[in-house]
Write a protein that holds these residues in place. Structure first.
Motif, PDB file in Angstrom:
ATOM      1  N   ASN A   1      -7.994   1.844   5.886  1.00  0.00           N
ATOM      2  CA  ASN A   1      -7.804   1.986   4.448  1.00  0.00           C
ATOM      3  C   ASN A   1      -8.804   1.116   3.682  1.00  0.00           C
ATOM      4  O   ASN A   1      -8.827  -0.108   3.856  1.00  0.00           O
TER       5      ASN A   1
ATOM      6  N   ILE B   1       0.857  -1.175   0.000  1.00  0.00           N
ATOM      7  CA  ILE B   1       0.000   0.000   0.000  1.00  0.00           C
ATOM      8  C   ILE B   1       0.899   1.234   0.000  1.00  0.00           C
ATOM      9  O   ILE B   1       1.675   1.455   0.932  1.00  0.00           O
TER      10      ILE B   1
ATOM     11  N   GLN C   1      -8.807   0.307   0.571  1.00  0.00           N
ATOM     12  CA  GLN C   1      -8.095  -0.644  -0.289  1.00  0.00           C
ATOM     13  C   GLN C   1      -7.723  -1.904   0.480  1.00  0.00           C
ATOM     14  O   GLN C   1      -7.832  -3.018  -0.035  1.00  0.00           O
TER      15      GLN C   1
ATOM     16  N   LYS D   1      -1.730   6.664   2.916  1.00  0.00           N
ATOM     17  CA  LYS D   1      -2.612   5.620   3.446  1.00  0.00           C
ATOM     18  C   LYS D   1      -1.846   4.331   3.768  1.00  0.00           C
ATOM     19  O   LYS D   1      -2.405   3.384   4.289  1.00  0.00           O
TER      20      LYS D   1
ATOM     21  N   GLN E   1      -2.557   3.908   9.594  1.00  0.00           N
ATOM     22  CA  GLN E   1      -3.576   4.175   8.583  1.00  0.00           C
ATOM     23  C   GLN E   1      -3.942   2.920   7.797  1.00  0.00           C
ATOM     24  O   GLN E   1      -4.982   2.893   7.135  1.00  0.00           O
TER      25      GLN E   1
END
Length: 288
Positions: free
Chosen positions: A273, A260, A275, A264, A269
């Protein structure tokens, strides 16, 4: 005057009895909620475990996303007290498709993984006793990853215990933490895939690696890269996070990595997130 006093006394007694009945009903309902158990051996619950110094807050977002978008439902909270005792609360209906269990450790700053491993063992035993589970998944963040890995390397192949099915690792510091026993861009992988620098925990885990259940567990390893030149999520370097692959090479059934990038991808984080939430859903249940 006497009649009025008698009337007030009757009202008082009536209120007292009503209060007693309400309290009794509340205790009965509460008891039934906490003690409602049953055979859930056909289900595969997913256990969410937070990291160091954290609480339910760090896994709430992932659990909420799974409930809103992926057909999952939080059924239980497993609270681990400072003495290792486990308290289960909630309600697990028999027809729940994708049950979620949130683990909360009251002593959330204990960095002795041989201790936290035993606490996780108590959670597994409690779920097995109350619900007869046979399999389970894990979603762990940060220190929670070390707790679950330490557990697997001691108990993962014990036949009488429930079996780990799928394992999600999020921001796992398997070979060091920046500022403690790692530095940005200092470590690297050798030709055989092993990290050049191996900290004390990693060396211990390597010695125990053959205890990890063979050809059984599917692994999703998610790590962050802030793209700020550190090749890390701010706390964990990519090499530390990705060293899991070499650690368990030849033992896992399937291994997948996801990086990632950007803000983010910061350590804390990652569990906030979308995703990441979608990747977990695809991996666990083939949904986004």
């Amino acid at each position: 005057m006497k009649m009025m006093q008698r009337h007030k006394w009757l009202i008082f007694l009536t209120c007292l009895v009503a209060a007693a009945i309400i309290s009794m009903l509340f205790l009965i309902i509460k008891s039934q909620t906490h003690l409602r158990t049953g055979n859930r051996s056909n289900s595969i619950p997913t256990l969410y475990l937070h990291g160091w110094g954290a609480s339910a807050k760090s896994t709430n977002s992932m659990i909420n996303y799974a409930q809103r978008n992926q057909g999952a439902k939080k059924v239980l909270t497993a609270t681990v007290l400072a003495n290792g005792q486990v308290e289960l609360s909630g309600d697990w209906p028999a027809n729940t498709r994708r049950p979620l269990v949130q683990i909360v450790m009251k002593d959330n700053r204990n960095g002795n993984y041989q201790v936290t491993r035993e606490w996780f063992y108590h959670v597994i035993l409690a779920l097995q006793k109350a619900y007869h589970i046979r399999q389970y998944n894990t979603v762990s963040h940060s220190m929670g990853n070390l707790t679950t890995i330490y557990y697997q390397l001691k108990y993962g192949s014990v036949q009488k215990l429930p079996r780990l099915h799928k394992q999600v690792n999020l921001a796992g510091h398997f070979d060091g933490i920046i500022g403690m026993d790692d530095q940005p861009n200092k470590n690297y992988f050798l030709a055989d895939g092993s990290p050049k620098i191996q900290n004390r925990n990693y060396r211990y885990l390597l010695k125990q690696r053959n205890n990890f259940p063979a050809n059984q567990v599917q692994i999703l390893n998610i790590f962050g890269n802030l793209e700020d030149g550190t090749n890390s999520d701010g706390d964990v370097s990519e090499v530390s996070a990705r060293s899991l692959k070499y650690l368990l090479q030849g033992r896992y059934k399937r291994y997948t990595e996801i990086e990632i990038k950007g803000k983010k991808g910061q350590h804390s984080q990652l569990h906030e997130n979308k995703q990441v939430d979608q990747a977990i859903g695809r991996f666990l249940w083939n949904v986004k």
